[in-house]
Design an enzyme around this catalytic site. Structure first.
Site, PDB file in Angstrom:
ATOM      1  N   ASN A  32       0.869  -1.171   0.000  1.00  0.00           N
ATOM      2  CA  ASN A  32       0.000   0.000   0.000  1.00  0.00           C
ATOM      3  C   ASN A  32       0.906   1.221   0.000  1.00  0.00           C
ATOM      4  O   ASN A  32       1.488   1.560   1.022  1.00  0.00           O
ATOM      5  CB  ASN A  32      -0.895  -0.026   1.252  1.00  0.00           C
ATOM      6  CG  ASN A  32      -1.763   1.217   1.359  1.00  0.00           C
ATOM      7  OD1 ASN A  32      -1.806   2.045   0.449  1.00  0.00           O
ATOM      8  ND2 ASN A  32      -2.456   1.352   2.491  1.00  0.00           N
ATOM      9  N   LYS A  74       0.121   4.234  -0.280  1.00  0.00           N
ATOM     10  CA  LYS A  74      -0.526   5.396   0.346  1.00  0.00           C
ATOM     11  C   LYS A  74      -0.308   6.637  -0.522  1.00  0.00           C
ATOM     12  O   LYS A  74      -0.286   6.527  -1.747  1.00  0.00           O
ATOM     13  CB  LYS A  74      -0.027   5.564   1.783  1.00  0.00           C
ATOM     14  CG  LYS A  74      -0.184   4.264   2.591  1.00  0.00           C
ATOM     15  CD  LYS A  74       0.041   4.426   4.056  1.00  0.00           C
ATOM     16  CE  LYS A  74      -0.147   3.089   4.764  1.00  0.00           C
ATOM     17  NZ  LYS A  74      -0.019   3.178   6.204  1.00  0.00           N
ATOM     18  N   HIS A 116      -9.462   1.169   4.907  1.00  0.00           N
ATOM     19  CA  HIS A 116      -8.183   1.347   5.602  1.00  0.00           C
ATOM     20  C   HIS A 116      -8.387   2.278   6.795  1.00  0.00           C
ATOM     21  O   HIS A 116      -9.177   3.217   6.732  1.00  0.00           O
ATOM     22  CB  HIS A 116      -7.134   1.925   4.639  1.00  0.00           C
ATOM     23  CG  HIS A 116      -5.766   1.875   5.211  1.00  0.00           C
ATOM     24  ND1 HIS A 116      -5.309   2.796   6.118  1.00  0.00           N
ATOM     25  CD2 HIS A 116      -4.760   0.971   5.036  1.00  0.00           C
ATOM     26  CE1 HIS A 116      -4.065   2.469   6.475  1.00  0.00           C
ATOM     27  NE2 HIS A 116      -3.720   1.370   5.834  1.00  0.00           N
ATOM     28  N   GLU A 146      -6.719   4.637   7.870  1.00  0.00           N
ATOM     29  CA  GLU A 146      -6.488   6.064   7.594  1.00  0.00           C
ATOM     30  C   GLU A 146      -7.724   6.687   6.955  1.00  0.00           C
ATOM     31  O   GLU A 146      -8.025   7.860   7.181  1.00  0.00           O
ATOM     32  CB  GLU A 146      -5.230   6.222   6.715  1.00  0.00           C
ATOM     33  CG  GLU A 146      -3.976   5.962   7.546  1.00  0.00           C
ATOM     34  CD  GLU A 146      -2.817   5.344   6.781  1.00  0.00           C
ATOM     35  OE1 GLU A 146      -2.818   5.366   5.542  1.00  0.00           O
ATOM     36  OE2 GLU A 146      -1.897   4.830   7.459  1.00  0.00           O
ATOM     37  N   GLU A 159      -5.183  -4.785  10.592  1.00  0.00           N
ATOM     38  CA  GLU A 159      -4.171  -3.754  10.777  1.00  0.00           C
ATOM     39  C   GLU A 159      -4.454  -3.000  12.079  1.00  0.00           C
ATOM     40  O   GLU A 159      -5.256  -2.052  12.079  1.00  0.00           O
ATOM     41  CB  GLU A 159      -4.193  -2.770   9.607  1.00  0.00           C
ATOM     42  CG  GLU A 159      -3.879  -3.390   8.268  1.00  0.00           C
ATOM     43  CD  GLU A 159      -3.294  -2.372   7.304  1.00  0.00           C
ATOM     44  OE1 GLU A 159      -2.196  -2.615   6.804  1.00  0.00           O
ATOM     45  OE2 GLU A 159      -3.928  -1.324   7.075  1.00  0.00           O
ATOM     46  N   GLY A 169       2.774   2.386  10.831  1.00  0.00           N
ATOM     47  CA  GLY A 169       3.733   3.480  10.665  1.00  0.00           C
ATOM     48  C   GLY A 169       4.434   3.883  11.942  1.00  0.00           C
ATOM     49  O   GLY A 169       5.097   4.917  11.997  1.00  0.00           O
ATOM     50  N   SER A 201       3.640  -2.079  10.377  1.00  0.00           N
ATOM     51  CA  SER A 201       5.094  -2.151  10.594  1.00  0.00           C
ATOM     52  C   SER A 201       5.675  -3.529  10.279  1.00  0.00           C
ATOM     53  O   SER A 201       6.573  -3.999  10.979  1.00  0.00           O
ATOM     54  CB  SER A 201       5.452  -1.712  12.020  1.00  0.00           C
ATOM     55  OG  SER A 201       5.035  -0.370  12.247  1.00  0.00           O
TER      56      SER A 201
HETATM   57  P1  13P Z   1       3.161   0.396   7.712  1.00  0.00           P
HETATM   58  O1  13P Z   1       3.699  -0.887   7.111  1.00  0.00           O
HETATM   59  O2  13P Z   1       3.891   1.621   7.220  1.00  0.00           O
HETATM   60  O3  13P Z   1       3.040   0.335   9.202  1.00  0.00           O
HETATM   61  O4  13P Z   1       1.663   0.579   7.132  1.00  0.00           O
HETATM   62  C1  13P Z   1       0.778  -0.491   7.230  1.00  0.00           C
HETATM   63  C2  13P Z   1      -0.432  -0.154   6.462  1.00  0.00           C
HETATM   64  O5  13P Z   1      -1.199   0.697   6.851  1.00  0.00           O
HETATM   65  C3  13P Z   1      -0.667  -0.857   5.191  1.00  0.00           C
HETATM   66  O6  13P Z   1      -1.945  -0.624   4.719  1.00  0.00           O
END
Ligand code: 13P
Length: 254
Positions: free
Chosen positions: A11, A13, A97, A99, A169, A175, A215
């Site tokens: 992803n 982002k 997601h 976010e 997640e 992150g 992560s």
């Molecule tokens: P990270 O791997 O940067 O923690 O992000 C995970 C994520 O949100 C994938 O959709």
């Protein structure tokens, strides 16, 4: 891992311009070309989709969008339709997601509407669920996960549930460099499979891939993917660099 075919998705982002996306896709294609027992998906920004799809055509890499709207067209500024994703070369789409939930008002109900549209269009949805730090600390993780899974999948028939990929997640692990321990992740993955069994029957639930995200790095992927209900990963930061993404893909090989 079980006999389910693992799936690892990057992803990206809101990262990478169109040129950068194409370069990264070419690099990823180069380093994962020998992998034939893992589904590999990259999810660039909407603007990168078309060029990335062209760059990976004929390789073992598939392409996904990061969201999709439920209407087929119209006055929905900032949204994107299933046909737009399909004609830009997508086979997958990430939905719900954290976010999107946290910053853009996504709810279980809107995830459900997007999911129905994605299924109808023949896209493979990657449906994300996960608890926040305060929810974990207050002991409500199981309740939150149950509500998210059942809310997002409400009214979806078992044949369609079979086509969904789920992603667990935990928000506190995204992150942050904090990864759920393999045991913490497995506990929630097993719960998600149980929720799916309640919705669609055990044999359907047994076939659904459930990714872990939060992560994931080359040095923790093998241990996470070795758990019985963890069928690959949804990778953020570590997918922005071809070598680290490839190492994670390879960690999912049997
Ligand atoms: P990270 O791997 O940067 O923690 O992000 C995970 C994520 O949100 C994938 O959709």
């Amino acid at each position: 891992m079980s006999n389910r075919r693992p799936i690892v998705a990057g992803n990206w982002k809101m990262n990478k311009t169109v040129d950068e996306s194409e370069s990264l896709a070419r690099e990823v294609a180069g380093v994962v070309s020998g992998v034939d027992d893992v589904d590999v998906v990259v999810c660039p920004t909407f603007t990168g989709l078309d060029r990335v799809s062209a760059a990976v055509a004929g390789t073992n890499i598939e392409v996904g969008g990061q969201n999709v709207h439920w209407e087929s067209e119209g006055a929905y500024t900032g949204e994107i339709s299933t046909a737009m994703l399909l004609t830009a070369g997508c086979s997958h789409v990430i939905l719900g997601h954290s976010e999107r939930r946290q910053f853009f008002g996504e709810t279980d109900e809107t995830v459900n509407r997007r999911l129905r549209a994605a299924i109808e269009a023949g896209l493979t949805p990657i449906v994300c669920v996960g608890e926040s730090q305060s929810e974990r600390e207050s002991g409500t993780t199981a309740r939150v996960i149950s509500a998210q899974v059942n809310g997002a999948l409400e009214g979806i028939g078992s044949d369609d549930v079979a086509r969904i990929v789920m992603a667990y997640e935990p928000v506190w692990a995204i992150g942050t460099g904090l990864t759920a321990t393999p045991e913490q992740a497995e506990e929630v993955h097993a719960q998600i499979r149980g929720e799916l069994a309640g919705l669609a029957g055990q044999s359907t639930a047994d076939g659904v891939r459930i990714q872990y995200g939060g992560s994931v790095k080359p040095d923790n992927a093998v241990e996470l993917f070795s758990k019985p209900d963890i069928d690959g990963g949804l990778i953020g930061g570590a997918s922005l660099e071809a070598d680290s993404f490839a190492a994670i893909v390879k960690a999912a090989e049997s």
